[in-house]
Design a protein around this motif. Structure first.
Motif, PDB file in Angstrom:
ATOM      1  N   CYS A  23       0.827  -1.211   0.000  1.00  7.92           N
ATOM      2  CA  CYS A  23       0.000   0.000   0.000  1.00  7.92           C
ATOM      3  C   CYS A  23       0.855   1.252   0.000  1.00  7.92           C
ATOM      4  CB  CYS A  23      -0.937  -0.012   1.211  1.00  7.92           C
ATOM      5  SG  CYS A  23      -2.235  -1.275   1.113  1.00  7.92           S
ATOM      6  N   ARG A  24       1.988   1.207   0.691  1.00 10.14           N
ATOM      7  CA  ARG A  24       2.867   2.371   0.715  1.00 10.14           C
ATOM      8  C   ARG A  24       3.478   2.604  -0.668  1.00 10.14           C
ATOM      9  NH1 ARG A  24       5.335   0.916   4.804  1.00 10.14           N
ATOM     10  NH2 ARG A  24       7.334   0.271   3.968  1.00 10.14           N
ATOM     11  N   LYS A  29      -4.399   3.895   0.595  1.00  9.47           N
ATOM     12  CA  LYS A  29      -4.686   3.892   2.024  1.00  9.47           C
ATOM     13  C   LYS A  29      -4.825   2.458   2.514  1.00  9.47           C
ATOM     14  CE  LYS A  29      -7.700   5.755   5.599  1.00  9.47           C
ATOM     15  NZ  LYS A  29      -8.883   6.581   5.919  1.00  9.47           N
ATOM     16  N   CYS A  30      -4.001   2.102   3.478  1.00  9.16           N
ATOM     17  CA  CYS A  30      -3.968   0.723   3.981  1.00  9.16           C
ATOM     18  C   CYS A  30      -4.948   0.577   5.149  1.00  9.16           C
ATOM     19  CB  CYS A  30      -2.550   0.364   4.444  1.00  9.16           C
ATOM     20  SG  CYS A  30      -2.364  -1.341   4.990  1.00  9.16           S
ATOM     21  N   ARG A  34      -3.990  -7.121  10.169  1.00  8.27           N
ATOM     22  CA  ARG A  34      -2.908  -8.094  10.262  1.00  8.27           C
ATOM     23  C   ARG A  34      -3.476  -9.499  10.300  1.00  8.27           C
ATOM     24  NH1 ARG A  34       2.479  -5.433  11.766  1.00  8.27           N
ATOM     25  NH2 ARG A  34       1.892  -3.264  11.864  1.00  8.27           N
ATOM     26  N   PRO A  35      -2.850 -10.465   9.634  1.00  5.30           N
ATOM     27  CA  PRO A  35      -1.571 -10.351   8.899  1.00  5.30           C
ATOM     28  C   PRO A  35      -1.729  -9.871   7.453  1.00  5.30           C
ATOM     29  CG  PRO A  35      -2.287 -12.616   8.933  1.00  5.30           C
ATOM     30  CD  PRO A  35      -3.309 -11.849   9.744  1.00  5.30           C
ATOM     31  N   ILE A  36      -2.973  -9.760   6.946  1.00  5.61           N
ATOM     32  CA  ILE A  36      -3.197  -9.362   5.561  1.00  5.61           C
ATOM     33  C   ILE A  36      -4.184  -8.205   5.535  1.00  5.61           C
ATOM     34  CG2 ILE A  36      -3.908 -10.116   3.259  1.00  5.61           C
ATOM     35  CD1 ILE A  36      -3.315 -12.952   4.063  1.00  5.61           C
ATOM     36  N   CYS A  37      -3.806  -7.091   4.932  1.00  4.37           N
ATOM     37  CA  CYS A  37      -4.703  -5.944   4.861  1.00  4.37           C
ATOM     38  C   CYS A  37      -5.762  -6.172   3.788  1.00  4.37           C
ATOM     39  CB  CYS A  37      -3.921  -4.662   4.585  1.00  4.37           C
ATOM     40  SG  CYS A  37      -3.337  -4.520   2.877  1.00  4.37           S
ATOM     41  N   PHE A  38      -6.739  -5.268   3.724  1.00  2.00           N
ATOM     42  CA  PHE A  38      -7.882  -5.440   2.822  1.00  2.00           C
ATOM     43  C   PHE A  38      -7.440  -5.479   1.361  1.00  2.00           C
ATOM     44  CE2 PHE A  38     -11.078  -3.402   0.105  1.00  2.00           C
ATOM     45  CZ  PHE A  38     -12.131  -4.288   0.245  1.00  2.00           C
ATOM     46  N   HIS A  39      -6.598  -4.527   0.942  1.00  2.00           N
ATOM     47  CA  HIS A  39      -6.206  -4.449  -0.469  1.00  2.00           C
ATOM     48  C   HIS A  39      -5.380  -5.664  -0.889  1.00  2.00           C
ATOM     49  CE1 HIS A  39      -7.785  -0.436  -1.223  1.00  2.00           C
ATOM     50  NE2 HIS A  39      -7.274  -0.038  -0.074  1.00  2.00           N
ATOM     51  N   CYS A  40      -4.465  -6.094  -0.043  1.00  2.00           N
ATOM     52  CA  CYS A  40      -3.641  -7.259  -0.392  1.00  2.00           C
ATOM     53  C   CYS A  40      -4.482  -8.528  -0.452  1.00  2.00           C
ATOM     54  CB  CYS A  40      -2.502  -7.420   0.614  1.00  2.00           C
ATOM     55  SG  CYS A  40      -1.252  -6.105   0.520  1.00  2.00           S
ATOM     56  N   ARG A  41      -5.470  -8.614   0.448  1.00  2.00           N
ATOM     57  CA  ARG A  41      -6.333  -9.806   0.433  1.00  2.00           C
ATOM     58  C   ARG A  41      -7.207  -9.815  -0.823  1.00  2.00           C
ATOM     59  NH1 ARG A  41      -8.161  -9.208   5.045  1.00  2.00           N
ATOM     60  NH2 ARG A  41     -10.154  -8.212   4.617  1.00  2.00           N
ATOM     61  N   CYS A  47       1.306  -9.629   1.694  1.00  2.00           N
ATOM     62  CA  CYS A  47       1.203  -8.460   2.575  1.00  2.00           C
ATOM     63  C   CYS A  47       2.361  -8.479   3.570  1.00  2.00           C
ATOM     64  CB  CYS A  47      -0.137  -8.462   3.300  1.00  2.00           C
ATOM     65  SG  CYS A  47      -0.480  -6.934   4.205  1.00  2.00           S
ATOM     66  N   ILE A  48       3.214  -7.483   3.492  1.00  2.00           N
ATOM     67  CA  ILE A  48       4.401  -7.426   4.343  1.00  2.00           C
ATOM     68  C   ILE A  48       4.394  -6.112   5.117  1.00  2.00           C
ATOM     69  CG2 ILE A  48       6.923  -7.410   4.409  1.00  2.00           C
ATOM     70  CD1 ILE A  48       6.887  -9.000   1.805  1.00  2.00           C
TER      71      ILE A  48
END
Length: 525
Positions: A23-24, A29-30, A34-41, A47-48
């Motif tokens: 996201c960065r 906007k993240c 944790r461990p996986i944010c909405f956008h990465c999921r 998601c790191i």
């Protein structure tokens, strides 16, 4: 200017990184889940979360802004705490928070809270809540912490007068033992979700609200550890300070009802016990000192159920050989006595040995003083491990199942007794303590100490094994620490040929296997 504050006062704090790396990088906007944010999921990305970092700049050109290594480390730790609190408080303010209103139809209610650890927050239905409360008073209450009286708690829960944070904390501590189908396969993860929600409730509903602090906040904080040792250590420190602010270290007002007086005492002593147990490591100093505890020790279970007022001893009186003890202390009081001695043991084990000029065999040594205090427990308990196991069996035979609330403190007190002896006479500790004295160390002292450590390690493991076999509960997470210490001694001695120790390898191997089996069972919860 303080060296720690210098970087903050000479520079400008630009930002504290909270978003994940993806996201960065995408400038999105993240959701910071944790461990996986909405956008990465949603996009099925890895998601790191990189370590929290802080950027400091100086308005004056040519001025170095790089703090020293030590200050940088301290600054990052402070920034981590502040950013996490800001993150939690921000989420709490942005998201609508469900109350503990329960759906009468018996179906779980999914809240509007985002998922944590991939699991949505669930406000349980009335039937599910009743099941978890039953589980709490079976598996958690008096095992070994005791914060309230069961009948009073259930009555307040029925009326809906319990604070939200406390109900969530009870759910967090009990759901991992639940067999309800709603939590099948995700009990441990759900426990963390409830613990996090309870902590958020404390932050938003109590810590940030003027004059909204009470015993329930202390009770909540002692139940929201969820296996996190570092954050748990900080929360116990916070609970201790709140306890001091509420005056829980002294006797409650006489005009309060007897049950409320005892609840305040038990809330404080549960914090005291947690402080002793969670400080059994390096760089974890105790928060509560024995000399500051003026409140009397907990009474027995029968007295609290009857709602009667009973005068008991203080910790200072119980630790003194000069006190005339007319009546045996309650099992919970004996747990507190052993916790005090255990705190001395951990300080002895982790103290700076270069300053210890008194040999352990000297009558003026701390080793001798702790050993003497342990004899106090033997004089008060008036029963050995066999008696505890027999009580468990007799209780099971009389009612079909042992009375876990009455027997939990008995088992824990005897386990702590053996643990103190194990720490005091651990081979590694003895070797380090005797090293400065070289060949002057008496052979008879070394032999007795090693034998004493081995005997109590064996008794500790056998006690927990026999209690479990008799139907008692051995589920407290601290039992894992106890068994690890005892099992380590058994392993060390079994690998050494010490002719002066009359021990059979087969017996030690059997006992060591019992220790491994106990750890396997504890790992499930």
């Amino acid at each position: 200017m303080s060296p720690l504050m210098a970087p903050l006062q000479t520079g400008n704090l630009k930002r504290i990184r909270q978003a994940c790396a993806n996201c960065r990088r995408r400038k999105t906007k993240c959701s910071v889940e944790r461990p996986i944010c909405f956008h990465c999921r949603r996009n099925k990305h890895s998601c790191i979360y990189e370590p929290y970092s802080v950027t400091i700049s100086d308005n004056s050109p040519g001025t170095s802004t790089a703090p020293t290594y030590e200050n940088s480390q301290l600054l990052q730790r402070i920034s981590l705490i502040e950013s996490r609190l800001a993150e939690l408080s921000g989420q709490a303010a942005q998201q609508p928070r469900p109350s503990i209103d329960l759906e009468p139809l018996g179906r779980p209610i999914l809240s509007t809270q985002p998922a944590v650890l991939g699991i949505p927050f669930v406000t349980p239905s009335q039937s599910v809540l009743d099941s978890i409360i039953d589980t709490y008073f079976l598996h958690v209450h008096n095992q070994p912490y005791s914060n309230f009286q069961e009948i009073g708690f259930r009555e307040e829960l029925r009326k809906g007068t319990l604070p939200r944070c406390l109900v969530l904390a009870v759910l967090a501590s009990a759901v991992r033992f639940s067999t309800h189908e709603l939590y099948a396969g995700r009990a441990l993860e759900t426990s963390e979700v409830y613990a996090r929600e309870a902590w958020l409730s404390v932050l938003t509903d109590h810590l940030t609200v003027e004059d909204n602090m009470g015993v329930h906040v202390v009770q909540t904080l002692t139940k929201t550890l969820a296996g996190r040792v570092n954050s748990g250590w900080l929360k116990i420190g916070l609970a201790a300070r709140i306890s001091q602010g509420l005056g829980l270290m002294g006797e409650p007002d006489a005009w309060l009802p007897a049950t409320e007086q005892e609840e305040r005492r038990r809330a404080f002593w549960s914090v005291y016990l947690l402080d002793k147990l969670i400080s059994c490591g390096r760089s974890r100093p105790l928060v509560i000192l024995d000399q500051d505890c003026q409140v009397q020790l907990p009474c027995d279970e029968i007295t609290i159920r009857l709602g009667e007022i009973k005068k008991t001893y203080t910790l200072h009186q119980l630790l003194s050989w000069n006190t005339d003890i007319a009546e045996s202390p309650s099992p919970f009081a004996l747990v507190i006595l052993l916790a005090s001695i255990f705190g001395r043991c951990t300080r002895y084990v982790y103290a700076n040995r270069h300053t210890d000029e008194i040999p352990p065999w000297d009558t003026e040594s701390e080793y001798a003083a702790i050993s003497s205090s342990l004899l106090l427990f033997e004089s008060y308990a008036k029963s050995g491990d066999a008696s505890v196991v027999n009580m468990v069996r007799q209780s099971a035979e009389a009612t079909g199942t042992p009375n876990h609330q009455e027997l939990g403190h008995q088992t824990f007190a005897h386990t702590l007794f053996h643990l103190c002896h194990c720490l005091l006479n651990h081979p590694f500790v003895l070797k380090l303590r005797l090293k400065p004295f070289g060949s002057k160390a008496p052979h008879s002292f070394v032999t007795r100490a090693l034998q004493n450590g081995l005997d109590h390690a064996t008794q500790l493991v056998r006690l927990l094994h026999d209690v479990s076999e008799a139907g008692g509960l051995v589920e407290s997470s601290f039992y894992a620490y106890c068994v690890a210490i005892a099992g380590g001694i058994l392993s060390i001695v079994s690998q050494e040929e010490h002719q002066s120790l009359p021990c059979r390898p087969s017996e030690m191997l059997e006992c060591f296997q019992h220790a491994v089996d106990i750890l396997d069972r504890l790992a499930q919860v």
